[in-house]
Design a protein around this motif. Structure first.
Motif, PDB file in Angstrom:
ATOM      1  N   LYS A   1       0.822  -1.236   0.000  1.00  0.00           N
ATOM      2  CA  LYS A   1       0.000   0.000   0.000  1.00  0.00           C
ATOM      3  C   LYS A   1       0.848   1.274   0.000  1.00  0.00           C
ATOM      4  CE  LYS A   1      -3.871  -2.025   2.441  1.00  0.00           C
ATOM      5  NZ  LYS A   1      -4.589  -2.064   3.718  1.00  0.00           N
ATOM      6  N   LYS A   2       2.124   1.169   0.349  1.00  0.00           N
ATOM      7  CA  LYS A   2       3.004   2.344   0.363  1.00  0.00           C
ATOM      8  C   LYS A   2       3.386   2.771  -1.060  1.00  0.00           C
ATOM      9  CE  LYS A   2       4.974   1.336   4.897  1.00  0.00           C
ATOM     10  NZ  LYS A   2       6.174   1.228   5.705  1.00  0.00           N
ATOM     11  N   TYR A   3       3.160   1.874  -2.033  1.00  0.00           N
ATOM     12  CA  TYR A   3       3.545   2.130  -3.422  1.00  0.00           C
ATOM     13  C   TYR A   3       2.382   2.757  -4.198  1.00  0.00           C
ATOM     14  CZ  TYR A   3       7.733  -0.636  -2.564  1.00  0.00           C
ATOM     15  OH  TYR A   3       8.930  -1.086  -2.072  1.00  0.00           O
ATOM     16  N   THR A   4       2.739   3.432  -5.301  1.00  0.00           N
ATOM     17  CA  THR A   4       1.723   4.073  -6.137  1.00  0.00           C
ATOM     18  C   THR A   4       0.818   3.023  -6.779  1.00  0.00           C
ATOM     19  OG1 THR A   4       3.510   5.613  -6.700  1.00  0.00           O
ATOM     20  CG2 THR A   4       1.426   5.881  -7.890  1.00  0.00           C
ATOM     21  N   GLU A   5       1.452   1.941  -7.272  1.00  0.00           N
ATOM     22  CA  GLU A   5       0.708   0.859  -7.941  1.00  0.00           C
ATOM     23  C   GLU A   5       1.352  -0.479  -7.628  1.00  0.00           C
ATOM     24  OE1 GLU A   5       0.271   1.195 -12.196  1.00  0.00           O
ATOM     25  OE2 GLU A   5      -0.799   3.101 -12.063  1.00  0.00           O
ATOM     26  N   CYS A   6       0.546  -1.555  -7.777  1.00  0.00           N
ATOM     27  CA  CYS A   6       1.080  -2.913  -7.658  1.00  0.00           C
ATOM     28  C   CYS A   6       0.840  -3.632  -8.992  1.00  0.00           C
ATOM     29  CB  CYS A   6       0.375  -3.668  -6.522  1.00  0.00           C
ATOM     30  SG  CYS A   6       0.937  -5.380  -6.363  1.00  0.00           S
ATOM     31  N   TRP A   7       1.905  -4.194  -9.555  1.00  0.00           N
ATOM     32  CA  TRP A   7       1.786  -4.951 -10.803  1.00  0.00           C
ATOM     33  C   TRP A   7       1.962  -6.436 -10.504  1.00  0.00           C
ATOM     34  CZ3 TRP A   7       5.618  -1.756 -14.391  1.00  0.00           C
ATOM     35  CH2 TRP A   7       5.064  -0.485 -14.612  1.00  0.00           C
ATOM     36  N   VAL A   8       0.998  -7.243 -10.969  1.00  0.00           N
ATOM     37  CA  VAL A   8       1.043  -8.692 -10.746  1.00  0.00           C
ATOM     38  C   VAL A   8       1.261  -9.403 -12.083  1.00  0.00           C
ATOM     39  CG1 VAL A   8      -0.229 -10.716  -9.914  1.00  0.00           C
ATOM     40  CG2 VAL A   8      -0.462  -8.523  -8.728  1.00  0.00           C
ATOM     41  N   PRO A   9       2.357 -10.184 -12.202  1.00  0.00           N
ATOM     42  CA  PRO A   9       2.620 -10.877 -13.465  1.00  0.00           C
ATOM     43  C   PRO A   9       1.773 -12.147 -13.632  1.00  0.00           C
ATOM     44  CG  PRO A   9       4.425 -11.228 -11.940  1.00  0.00           C
ATOM     45  CD  PRO A   9       3.441 -10.375 -11.229  1.00  0.00           C
ATOM     46  N   ASP A  10       0.489 -11.943 -13.861  1.00  0.00           N
ATOM     47  CA  ASP A  10      -0.460 -13.041 -14.086  1.00  0.00           C
ATOM     48  C   ASP A  10      -1.704 -12.432 -14.726  1.00  0.00           C
ATOM     49  OD1 ASP A  10      -1.576 -15.560 -14.102  1.00  0.00           O
ATOM     50  OD2 ASP A  10      -1.984 -15.671 -11.958  1.00  0.00           O
ATOM     51  N   VAL A  11      -2.671 -13.271 -15.061  1.00  0.00           N
ATOM     52  CA  VAL A  11      -3.942 -12.754 -15.592  1.00  0.00           C
ATOM     53  C   VAL A  11      -4.932 -12.566 -14.443  1.00  0.00           C
ATOM     54  CG1 VAL A  11      -3.682 -13.663 -17.932  1.00  0.00           C
ATOM     55  CG2 VAL A  11      -4.686 -15.121 -16.174  1.00  0.00           C
ATOM     56  N   ALA A  12      -5.885 -11.671 -14.635  1.00  0.00           N
ATOM     57  CA  ALA A  12      -6.828 -11.336 -13.557  1.00  0.00           C
ATOM     58  C   ALA A  12      -7.853 -12.439 -13.317  1.00  0.00           C
ATOM     59  CB  ALA A  12      -7.533 -10.021 -13.893  1.00  0.00           C
ATOM     60  N   GLY A  13      -8.325 -13.080 -14.388  1.00  0.00           N
ATOM     61  CA  GLY A  13      -9.401 -14.079 -14.247  1.00  0.00           C
ATOM     62  C   GLY A  13      -8.882 -15.489 -14.064  1.00  0.00           C
ATOM     63  N   THR A  14      -9.784 -16.458 -14.321  1.00  0.00           N
ATOM     64  CA  THR A  14      -9.390 -17.874 -14.269  1.00  0.00           C
ATOM     65  C   THR A  14      -9.597 -18.480 -15.651  1.00  0.00           C
ATOM     66  OG1 THR A  14     -11.614 -18.371 -13.461  1.00  0.00           O
ATOM     67  CG2 THR A  14      -9.882 -18.283 -11.822  1.00  0.00           C
ATOM     68  N   PRO A  15      -8.798 -19.474 -16.071  1.00  0.00           N
ATOM     69  CA  PRO A  15      -7.662 -20.050 -15.346  1.00  0.00           C
ATOM     70  C   PRO A  15      -6.492 -19.061 -15.272  1.00  0.00           C
ATOM     71  CG  PRO A  15      -7.746 -20.920 -17.577  1.00  0.00           C
ATOM     72  CD  PRO A  15      -8.958 -20.049 -17.416  1.00  0.00           C
ATOM     73  N   ASN A  16      -5.635 -19.269 -14.275  1.00  0.00           N
ATOM     74  CA  ASN A  16      -4.459 -18.414 -14.115  1.00  0.00           C
ATOM     75  C   ASN A  16      -3.308 -19.246 -13.568  1.00  0.00           C
ATOM     76  OD1 ASN A  16      -4.633 -18.404 -11.128  1.00  0.00           O
ATOM     77  ND2 ASN A  16      -6.520 -17.257 -11.494  1.00  0.00           N
ATOM     78  N   LEU A  17      -2.152 -18.622 -13.407  1.00  0.00           N
ATOM     79  CA  LEU A  17      -0.963 -19.362 -12.957  1.00  0.00           C
ATOM     80  C   LEU A  17      -0.705 -19.277 -11.455  1.00  0.00           C
ATOM     81  CD1 LEU A  17       1.658 -18.609 -15.797  1.00  0.00           C
ATOM     82  CD2 LEU A  17       0.493 -20.774 -15.372  1.00  0.00           C
ATOM     83  N   THR A  18      -1.213 -18.212 -10.794  1.00  0.00           N
ATOM     84  CA  THR A  18      -0.847 -18.019  -9.376  1.00  0.00           C
ATOM     85  C   THR A  18      -1.909 -18.481  -8.383  1.00  0.00           C
ATOM     86  OG1 THR A  18      -1.680 -15.752  -9.450  1.00  0.00           O
ATOM     87  CG2 THR A  18       0.682 -16.056  -9.825  1.00  0.00           C
ATOM     88  N   GLY A  19      -3.159 -18.675  -8.833  1.00  0.00           N
ATOM     89  CA  GLY A  19      -4.216 -19.080  -7.907  1.00  0.00           C
ATOM     90  C   GLY A  19      -4.411 -18.060  -6.809  1.00  0.00           C
ATOM     91  N   LYS A  20      -4.514 -18.533  -5.553  1.00  0.00           N
ATOM     92  CA  LYS A  20      -4.797 -17.608  -4.439  1.00  0.00           C
ATOM     93  C   LYS A  20      -3.591 -16.731  -4.076  1.00  0.00           C
ATOM     94  CE  LYS A  20      -3.952 -20.990  -0.718  1.00  0.00           C
ATOM     95  NZ  LYS A  20      -4.567 -21.776   0.360  1.00  0.00           N
ATOM     96  N   LEU A  21      -2.409 -17.081  -4.576  1.00  0.00           N
ATOM     97  CA  LEU A  21      -1.232 -16.246  -4.304  1.00  0.00           C
ATOM     98  C   LEU A  21      -1.414 -14.846  -4.889  1.00  0.00           C
ATOM     99  CD1 LEU A  21       1.853 -18.506  -5.203  1.00  0.00           C
ATOM    100  CD2 LEU A  21       1.130 -17.848  -2.922  1.00  0.00           C
ATOM    101  N   GLY A  22      -1.867 -14.774  -6.133  1.00  0.00           N
ATOM    102  CA  GLY A  22      -1.895 -13.498  -6.847  1.00  0.00           C
ATOM    103  C   GLY A  22      -3.264 -12.872  -7.001  1.00  0.00           C
ATOM    104  N   HIS A  23      -4.258 -13.342  -6.230  1.00  0.00           N
ATOM    105  CA  HIS A  23      -5.616 -12.808  -6.376  1.00  0.00           C
ATOM    106  C   HIS A  23      -6.258 -12.575  -5.018  1.00  0.00           C
ATOM    107  CE1 HIS A  23      -4.646 -14.749 -10.189  1.00  0.00           C
ATOM    108  NE2 HIS A  23      -5.432 -13.849 -10.738  1.00  0.00           N
ATOM    109  N   LEU A  24      -6.825 -11.379  -4.848  1.00  0.00           N
ATOM    110  CA  LEU A  24      -7.523 -11.016  -3.609  1.00  0.00           C
ATOM    111  C   LEU A  24      -9.004 -10.823  -3.905  1.00  0.00           C
ATOM    112  CD1 LEU A  24      -5.077  -8.286  -2.183  1.00  0.00           C
ATOM    113  CD2 LEU A  24      -5.236 -10.666  -1.454  1.00  0.00           C
ATOM    114  N   LYS A  25      -9.853 -11.150  -2.922  1.00  0.00           N
ATOM    115  CA  LYS A  25     -11.296 -10.964  -3.131  1.00  0.00           C
ATOM    116  C   LYS A  25     -11.676  -9.492  -3.189  1.00  0.00           C
ATOM    117  CE  LYS A  25     -12.990 -15.432  -1.550  1.00  0.00           C
ATOM    118  NZ  LYS A  25     -13.501 -16.206  -0.418  1.00  0.00           N
ATOM    119  N   ASN A  26     -11.252  -8.726  -2.203  1.00  0.00           N
ATOM    120  CA  ASN A  26     -11.578  -7.300  -2.182  1.00  0.00           C
ATOM    121  C   ASN A  26     -10.335  -6.453  -1.916  1.00  0.00           C
ATOM    122  OD1 ASN A  26     -14.560  -7.570  -2.382  1.00  0.00           O
ATOM    123  ND2 ASN A  26     -14.308  -8.630  -0.413  1.00  0.00           N
TER     124      ASN A  26
END
Length: 351
Positions: free
Chosen positions: A149-174
């Motif tokens: 949260k201290k950063y301007t933006e967070c970039w995640v190297p994965d896709v937003a939807g499913t199927p994806n490569l990171t599962g629960k590691l790279g995806h938050l509900k809210n």
């Protein structure tokens, strides 16, 4: 008009964070920015070999090393945390100085927790919005999210939807901070090359676990029938090549050599580190994974891909070369063909 300087700072934890910054550095150069690289150890050595003309700055080491036994992994990290906190504090001081001294226009930190500034847009790259640590996952995830949260933006190297490569590691509900999904990041490009090796062993990661796996697999591959390429993942001054019967051994390979070698290999035997996963997905490869003992993230990913019928895995102490016979029954990793709009992403640094 002078090119805007962007500091790119990957964590030195194995080679993964450094290698996935390669496409970012190249994109910055192509779009007229001047990337400056800040890191330490083998990550620094690797990027100096890839980009000999860039300016390099040295950051303090987090001094991360794995426990010899997986069950002590979390406690070893906890024991090392005062050293990490000290390094993070030093990072913050250095970055404050560099922003002024080099007139930086932006910062891209790949898991470097102290590399950000209130003076210029700062981006945090991670595939772990949730940090899995067993029964303390909720706490480690909250701490990590607090830092992001201290950063301007967070970039995640994965896709937003499913199927994806990171599962629960790279995806938050809210999520309560801005997240941009880049799609999987890889320095690799697909080519049509003839198969040269039946098996490629690709090692990486911090010590002592890298050496422990190297010793085990050098023994195991002697019983493999077919041509083997063995890449130790040891960044040294000179490239060394050794040939033992049907096994060709390299201490390290450049990005270009790796790109060709992976595509010339029938299957890959490696850790389930996320950067390796992204490279293999880009090249649609069949693989077998041996997660680092006690490394919850790698264990989670290995289980996820096995459950989805993509890649089989085995624990390090249970692995035997015969287990590679399972590989043909799995689909292999798939590519998501996402083209990153770098111009749009880097617009952040134009203001």
């Amino acid at each position: 008009m002078l090119a805007k300087k962007i500091l790119v700072a990957p964590l030195n934890w194995g080679l993964g964070h450094a290698t996935r910054c390669i496409p970012i550095i190249k994109a910055l150069q192509q779009l007229g920015f001047e990337p400056m690289v800040a890191t330490d150890g083998v990550a620094l050595t690797l990027l100096q070999k890839e980009f000999p003309t860039l300016t390099f700055l040295t950051l303090p080491s987090y001094e991360i090393s794995y426990a010899k036994k997986g069950i002590f992994f979390k406690w070893k990290l906890l024991f090392d945390s005062p050293k990490m906190l000290k390094a993070i504090k030093k990072e913050r001081k250095l970055v404050k100085k560099w922003v002024k001294e080099h007139e930086l226009s932006g910062i891209i930190s790949d898991n470097r927790l102290g590399v950000f500034s209130k003076k210029v847009p700062s981006v945090f790259i991670t595939h772990q919005l949730n940090v899995i640590t067993g029964n303390t996952t909720w706490l480690s995830s909250k701490i990590h999210q607090y830092i992001i949260k201290k950063y301007t933006e967070c970039w995640v190297p994965d896709v937003a939807g499913t199927p994806n490569l990171t599962g629960k590691l790279g995806h938050l509900k809210n999520p309560d901070f801005p997240i941009t999904y880049l799609g999987p990041l890889s320095r690799m490009e697909q080519k049509k090359l003839e198969t040269k090796y039946d098996l490629m062993v690709l090692l990486s990661g911090p010590e002592p676990q890298r050496t422990m796996l190297e010793e085990k697999l050098l023994e195991e591959v002697q019983r493999f029938t077919g041509e083997v390429l063995f890449v130790k993942g040891k960044m040294e001054k000179e490239q060394l090549i050794d040939i033992h019967n049907h096994v060709e051994i390299y201490n390290f390979m450049t990005s270009e050599q790796l790109e060709d070698a992976i595509q010339q290999s029938n299957m890959i035997l490696s850790r389930s580190g996320y950067t390796t996963v992204m490279d293999l997905a880009k090249l649609h490869k069949k693989a077998f994974f041996i997660p680092t003992p006690g490394q919850f993230e790698q264990e989670y990913l290995a289980k996820k891909y096995k459950k989805e019928g993509l890649v089989p895995y085995a624990k390090q102490d249970k692995f035997k070369i015969e287990k590679l016979n399972e590989v043909p029954f799995y689909q292999g990793l798939r590519n998501f063909n996402t083209d990153v709009n770098w111009k749009k992403l880097f617009h952040l640094f134009e203001g």
